[in-house]
Design a protein around this motif. Structure first.
Motif, PDB file in Angstrom:
ATOM      1  N   GLN A 186      -6.757   4.597 -15.291  1.00 46.72           N
ATOM      2  CA  GLN A 186      -6.364   5.567 -14.275  1.00 46.72           C
ATOM      3  C   GLN A 186      -4.893   5.434 -13.890  1.00 46.72           C
ATOM      4  O   GLN A 186      -4.260   6.415 -13.496  1.00 46.72           O
ATOM      5  CB  GLN A 186      -7.244   5.405 -13.035  1.00 46.72           C
ATOM      6  N   LEU A 187      -4.338   4.222 -14.044  1.00 46.97           N
ATOM      7  CA  LEU A 187      -2.925   3.989 -13.725  1.00 46.97           C
ATOM      8  C   LEU A 187      -2.027   4.186 -14.939  1.00 46.97           C
ATOM      9  O   LEU A 187      -0.821   3.961 -14.858  1.00 46.97           O
ATOM     10  CB  LEU A 187      -2.748   2.584 -13.161  1.00 46.97           C
ATOM     11  N   GLY A 188      -2.612   4.571 -16.073  1.00 46.66           N
ATOM     12  CA  GLY A 188      -1.817   4.838 -17.264  1.00 46.66           C
ATOM     13  C   GLY A 188      -1.361   3.601 -18.004  1.00 46.66           C
ATOM     14  O   GLY A 188      -0.454   3.692 -18.836  1.00 46.66           O
ATOM     15  N   GLN A 189      -1.998   2.446 -17.756  1.00 50.60           N
ATOM     16  CA  GLN A 189      -1.623   1.200 -18.437  1.00 50.60           C
ATOM     17  C   GLN A 189      -2.680   0.885 -19.495  1.00 50.60           C
ATOM     18  O   GLN A 189      -3.528   0.020 -19.336  1.00 50.60           O
ATOM     19  CB  GLN A 189      -1.501   0.067 -17.420  1.00 50.60           C
ATOM     20  N   ASN A 190      -2.593   1.622 -20.598  1.00 53.25           N
ATOM     21  CA  ASN A 190      -3.632   1.528 -21.619  1.00 53.25           C
ATOM     22  C   ASN A 190      -3.676   0.170 -22.308  1.00 53.25           C
ATOM     23  O   ASN A 190      -4.744  -0.289 -22.717  1.00 53.25           O
ATOM     24  CB  ASN A 190      -3.443   2.630 -22.656  1.00 53.25           C
ATOM     25  N   GLY A 191      -2.524  -0.471 -22.470  1.00 51.59           N
ATOM     26  CA  GLY A 191      -2.504  -1.773 -23.122  1.00 51.59           C
ATOM     27  C   GLY A 191      -3.306  -2.807 -22.346  1.00 51.59           C
ATOM     28  O   GLY A 191      -4.120  -3.542 -22.917  1.00 51.59           O
ATOM     29  N   VAL A 222     -27.318 -21.207 -37.059  1.00 52.92           N
ATOM     30  CA  VAL A 222     -26.286 -22.249 -37.114  1.00 52.92           C
ATOM     31  C   VAL A 222     -25.060 -21.752 -37.868  1.00 52.92           C
ATOM     32  O   VAL A 222     -23.922 -22.119 -37.554  1.00 52.92           O
ATOM     33  CB  VAL A 222     -26.862 -23.526 -37.774  1.00 52.92           C
ATOM     34  N   GLY A 223     -25.264 -20.880 -38.863  1.00 49.31           N
ATOM     35  CA  GLY A 223     -24.135 -20.312 -39.577  1.00 49.31           C
ATOM     36  C   GLY A 223     -23.310 -19.379 -38.724  1.00 49.31           C
ATOM     37  O   GLY A 223     -22.075 -19.309 -38.878  1.00 49.31           O
ATOM     38  N   PHE A 224     -23.950 -18.656 -37.784  1.00 51.69           N
ATOM     39  CA  PHE A 224     -23.222 -17.705 -36.944  1.00 51.69           C
ATOM     40  C   PHE A 224     -22.608 -18.364 -35.713  1.00 51.69           C
ATOM     41  O   PHE A 224     -21.638 -17.838 -35.156  1.00 51.69           O
ATOM     42  CB  PHE A 224     -24.152 -16.573 -36.491  1.00 51.69           C
ATOM     43  N   LEU A 225     -23.145 -19.498 -35.255  1.00 50.89           N
ATOM     44  CA  LEU A 225     -22.646 -20.135 -34.035  1.00 50.89           C
ATOM     45  C   LEU A 225     -21.158 -20.502 -34.111  1.00 50.89           C
ATOM     46  O   LEU A 225     -20.386 -20.120 -33.227  1.00 50.89           O
ATOM     47  CB  LEU A 225     -23.492 -21.366 -33.707  1.00 50.89           C
ATOM     48  N   PRO A 226     -20.702 -21.237 -35.119  1.00 50.01           N
ATOM     49  CA  PRO A 226     -19.274 -21.573 -35.152  1.00 50.01           C
ATOM     50  C   PRO A 226     -18.389 -20.348 -35.354  1.00 50.01           C
ATOM     51  O   PRO A 226     -17.255 -20.312 -34.850  1.00 50.01           O
ATOM     52  CB  PRO A 226     -19.165 -22.542 -36.339  1.00 50.01           C
ATOM     53  N   TRP A 227     -18.901 -19.355 -36.076  1.00 49.92           N
ATOM     54  CA  TRP A 227     -18.135 -18.127 -36.286  1.00 49.92           C
ATOM     55  C   TRP A 227     -17.919 -17.401 -34.969  1.00 49.92           C
ATOM     56  O   TRP A 227     -16.817 -16.958 -34.660  1.00 49.92           O
ATOM     57  CB  TRP A 227     -18.881 -17.237 -37.275  1.00 49.92           C
ATOM     58  N   ARG A 228     -18.992 -17.303 -34.167  1.00 49.24           N
ATOM     59  CA  ARG A 228     -18.869 -16.638 -32.870  1.00 49.24           C
ATOM     60  C   ARG A 228     -18.005 -17.457 -31.919  1.00 49.24           C
ATOM     61  O   ARG A 228     -17.225 -16.905 -31.135  1.00 49.24           O
ATOM     62  CB  ARG A 228     -20.267 -16.415 -32.277  1.00 49.24           C
ATOM     63  N   TRP A 229     -18.149 -18.781 -31.979  1.00 51.96           N
ATOM     64  CA  TRP A 229     -17.301 -19.637 -31.136  1.00 51.96           C
ATOM     65  C   TRP A 229     -15.833 -19.429 -31.476  1.00 51.96           C
ATOM     66  O   TRP A 229     -14.975 -19.355 -30.582  1.00 51.96           O
ATOM     67  CB  TRP A 229     -17.676 -21.105 -31.329  1.00 51.96           C
ATOM     68  N   TYR A 230     -15.530 -19.320 -32.763  1.00 44.04           N
ATOM     69  CA  TYR A 230     -14.149 -19.117 -33.175  1.00 44.04           C
ATOM     70  C   TYR A 230     -13.614 -17.793 -32.645  1.00 44.04           C
ATOM     71  O   TYR A 230     -12.460 -17.720 -32.203  1.00 44.04           O
ATOM     72  CB  TYR A 230     -14.060 -19.149 -34.705  1.00 44.04           C
ATOM     73  N   GLU A 231     -14.440 -16.749 -32.655  1.00 38.84           N
ATOM     74  CA  GLU A 231     -14.002 -15.452 -32.164  1.00 38.84           C
ATOM     75  C   GLU A 231     -13.725 -15.488 -30.665  1.00 38.84           C
ATOM     76  O   GLU A 231     -12.796 -14.835 -30.194  1.00 38.84           O
ATOM     77  CB  GLU A 231     -15.070 -14.391 -32.467  1.00 38.84           C
ATOM     78  N   GLU A 232     -14.519 -16.255 -29.913  1.00 33.64           N
ATOM     79  CA  GLU A 232     -14.376 -16.266 -28.459  1.00 33.64           C
ATOM     80  C   GLU A 232     -13.398 -17.322 -27.959  1.00 33.64           C
ATOM     81  O   GLU A 232     -12.689 -17.092 -26.978  1.00 33.64           O
ATOM     82  CB  GLU A 232     -15.743 -16.477 -27.797  1.00 33.64           C
ATOM     83  N   HIS A 233     -13.369 -18.486 -28.623  1.00 36.26           N
ATOM     84  CA  HIS A 233     -12.585 -19.599 -28.088  1.00 36.26           C
ATOM     85  C   HIS A 233     -11.667 -20.260 -29.112  1.00 36.26           C
ATOM     86  O   HIS A 233     -10.775 -21.016 -28.720  1.00 36.26           O
ATOM     87  CB  HIS A 233     -13.531 -20.674 -27.518  1.00 36.26           C
ATOM     88  N   GLY A 234     -11.882 -20.030 -30.374  1.00 36.20           N
ATOM     89  CA  GLY A 234     -11.151 -20.778 -31.395  1.00 36.20           C
ATOM     90  C   GLY A 234      -9.789 -20.240 -31.747  1.00 36.20           C
ATOM     91  O   GLY A 234      -9.016 -20.915 -32.420  1.00 36.20           O
ATOM     92  N   ARG A 235      -9.477 -19.039 -31.326  1.00 31.43           N
ATOM     93  CA  ARG A 235      -8.156 -18.476 -31.607  1.00 31.43           C
ATOM     94  C   ARG A 235      -7.670 -17.708 -30.387  1.00 31.43           C
ATOM     95  O   ARG A 235      -8.465 -17.208 -29.591  1.00 31.43           O
ATOM     96  CB  ARG A 235      -8.209 -17.543 -32.818  1.00 31.43           C
ATOM     97  N   ARG A 236      -6.368 -17.626 -30.263  1.00 35.04           N
ATOM     98  CA  ARG A 236      -5.759 -16.919 -29.146  1.00 35.04           C
ATOM     99  C   ARG A 236      -5.378 -15.505 -29.589  1.00 35.04           C
ATOM    100  O   ARG A 236      -4.625 -15.332 -30.546  1.00 35.04           O
ATOM    101  CB  ARG A 236      -4.529 -17.677 -28.652  1.00 35.04           C
ATOM    102  N   VAL A 237      -5.908 -14.527 -28.880  1.00 34.43           N
ATOM    103  CA  VAL A 237      -5.636 -13.126 -29.203  1.00 34.43           C
ATOM    104  C   VAL A 237      -5.072 -12.453 -27.961  1.00 34.43           C
ATOM    105  O   VAL A 237      -5.542 -12.689 -26.842  1.00 34.43           O
ATOM    106  CB  VAL A 237      -6.919 -12.404 -29.673  1.00 34.43           C
ATOM    107  N   GLY A 238      -4.068 -11.640 -28.153  1.00 42.17           N
ATOM    108  CA  GLY A 238      -3.469 -10.890 -27.063  1.00 42.17           C
ATOM    109  C   GLY A 238      -3.349  -9.421 -27.412  1.00 42.17           C
ATOM    110  O   GLY A 238      -3.684  -8.992 -28.518  1.00 42.17           O
ATOM    111  N   VAL A 239      -2.862  -8.651 -26.452  1.00 41.33           N
ATOM    112  CA  VAL A 239      -2.708  -7.210 -26.612  1.00 41.33           C
ATOM    113  C   VAL A 239      -1.306  -6.819 -26.162  1.00 41.33           C
ATOM    114  O   VAL A 239      -0.810  -7.310 -25.132  1.00 41.33           O
ATOM    115  CB  VAL A 239      -3.764  -6.443 -25.780  1.00 41.33           C
ATOM    116  N   ILE A 240      -0.672  -5.948 -26.924  1.00 40.78           N
ATOM    117  CA  ILE A 240       0.630  -5.426 -26.536  1.00 40.78           C
ATOM    118  C   ILE A 240       0.433  -4.520 -25.320  1.00 40.78           C
ATOM    119  O   ILE A 240      -0.368  -3.588 -25.349  1.00 40.78           O
ATOM    120  CB  ILE A 240       1.282  -4.629 -27.692  1.00 40.78           C
TER     121      ILE A 240
END
Length: 280
Positions: free
Chosen positions: A95-100, A199-217
């Motif tokens: 609503q404030l136009g800050q889409n990023g 057990v195969g999906f647990l570390p993969w999901r952990w990596y997506e949530e906590h194992g790498r740092r992701v940001g947005v422009i």
């Protein structure tokens, strides 16, 4: 010989029961730890938090989006991790136009509630066109399963499977009927197969949530450069809402990134000003 066989069978029963008990204990310990972690993430004064959240929602309903966003940000800065809070904050940013910054909030909401269709739909609306390249077709079912549940939900599924395996193991050693033992054996094998898959999906999901740092422009158009200096050449012009992987800080106001929502040929290491990126 008959007595020896009887003793061997009794010993086998005891070993089976002992194993089943240990499996149940492991499952209960994991559930206890999971519950403690969830409780540790909650703040003590729940009534005050609800009051703040209601105040923010009232501001939003009255189209006072700046005031609503200020309240949402106070809750987020206080350590609240709730998908509804992130979703509402993302709506206020839109609503404030800050889409990023809205993209960052919707991404956070989907980390905690990956099946939230509202957040997914709004994210698709504010994300830059063609931002996310389509994955390889054979890879899509695995990505779908990975994103079907959050990390906490995958852990609960694993705990349930441990209890299932323990019960099937117990029935296999306690019951005498051939038909029931056959059913228990099938349940045991099925539970083990499913547990191995989880057990195969647990570390993969952990990596997506906590194992790498992701940001947005979060700026209208951010310029990434080949080094941490305005004097160095441009690498890419990144649209607002583009996701980037954060590789590290340079200590002089620059961060090292790798763009994600761009063609693979352009996903090279580059540098942007720190204020142009909000970490998810």
């Amino acid at each position: 010989m008959a007595e020896i066989a009887h003793e061997d069978k009794s010993k086998m029963y005891r070993v089976g029961l002992r194993t089943a008990v240990w499996l149940c204990v492991c499952a209960l310990v994991l559930l206890s730890v999971f519950g403690r972690v969830c409780l540790a993430e909650a703040l003590p004064d729940i009534s005050q938090l609800h009051q703040r959240f209601d105040t923010a929602n009232n501001h939003y309903q009255n189209k006072q989006f700046k005031e609503a966003l200020a309240e949402y940000r106070r809750l987020i800065d206080a350590g609240i991790r709730d998908p509804v809070l992130f979703y509402n904050a993302g709506n206020a940013y839109v609503q404030l136009g800050q889409n990023g910054r809205a993209v960052a909030m919707y991404e956070r909401a989907l980390r905690w509630a990956p099946r939230d269709q509202g957040a997914r739909r709004n994210l698709a609306h504010v994300r830059p066109t063609g931002a996310s390249p389509a994955p390889f077709v054979l890879w899509r079912p695995f990505l779908f399963l990975r994103d079907l549940l959050s990390l906490n939900e995958w852990l609960v599924v694993f705990d349930v499977l441990l209890v299932w395996i323990a019960l099937a193991w117990s029935l296999l050693f306690l019951l005498r009927g051939s038909a029931i033992r056959s059913l228990a054996r099938r349940c045991l094998v099925g539970g083990i197969v499913l547990a191995v898959a989880v057990v195969g999906f647990l570390p993969w999901r952990w990596y997506e949530e906590h194992g790498r740092r992701v940001g947005v422009i979060v700026e209208d158009e951010a310029v990434s450069r080949h080094g941490p200096s305005m004097t160095l050449g441009e690498h890419l012009r990144l649209a607002e809402g583009t996701r980037v992987r954060i590789l590290g800080e340079e200590g002089n106001g620059w961060i090292c990134i790798r763009p994600l929502d761009v063609p693979r040929a352009s996903r090279e290491r580059s540098y942007v000003r720190q204020e142009t990126v909000e970490e998810i």
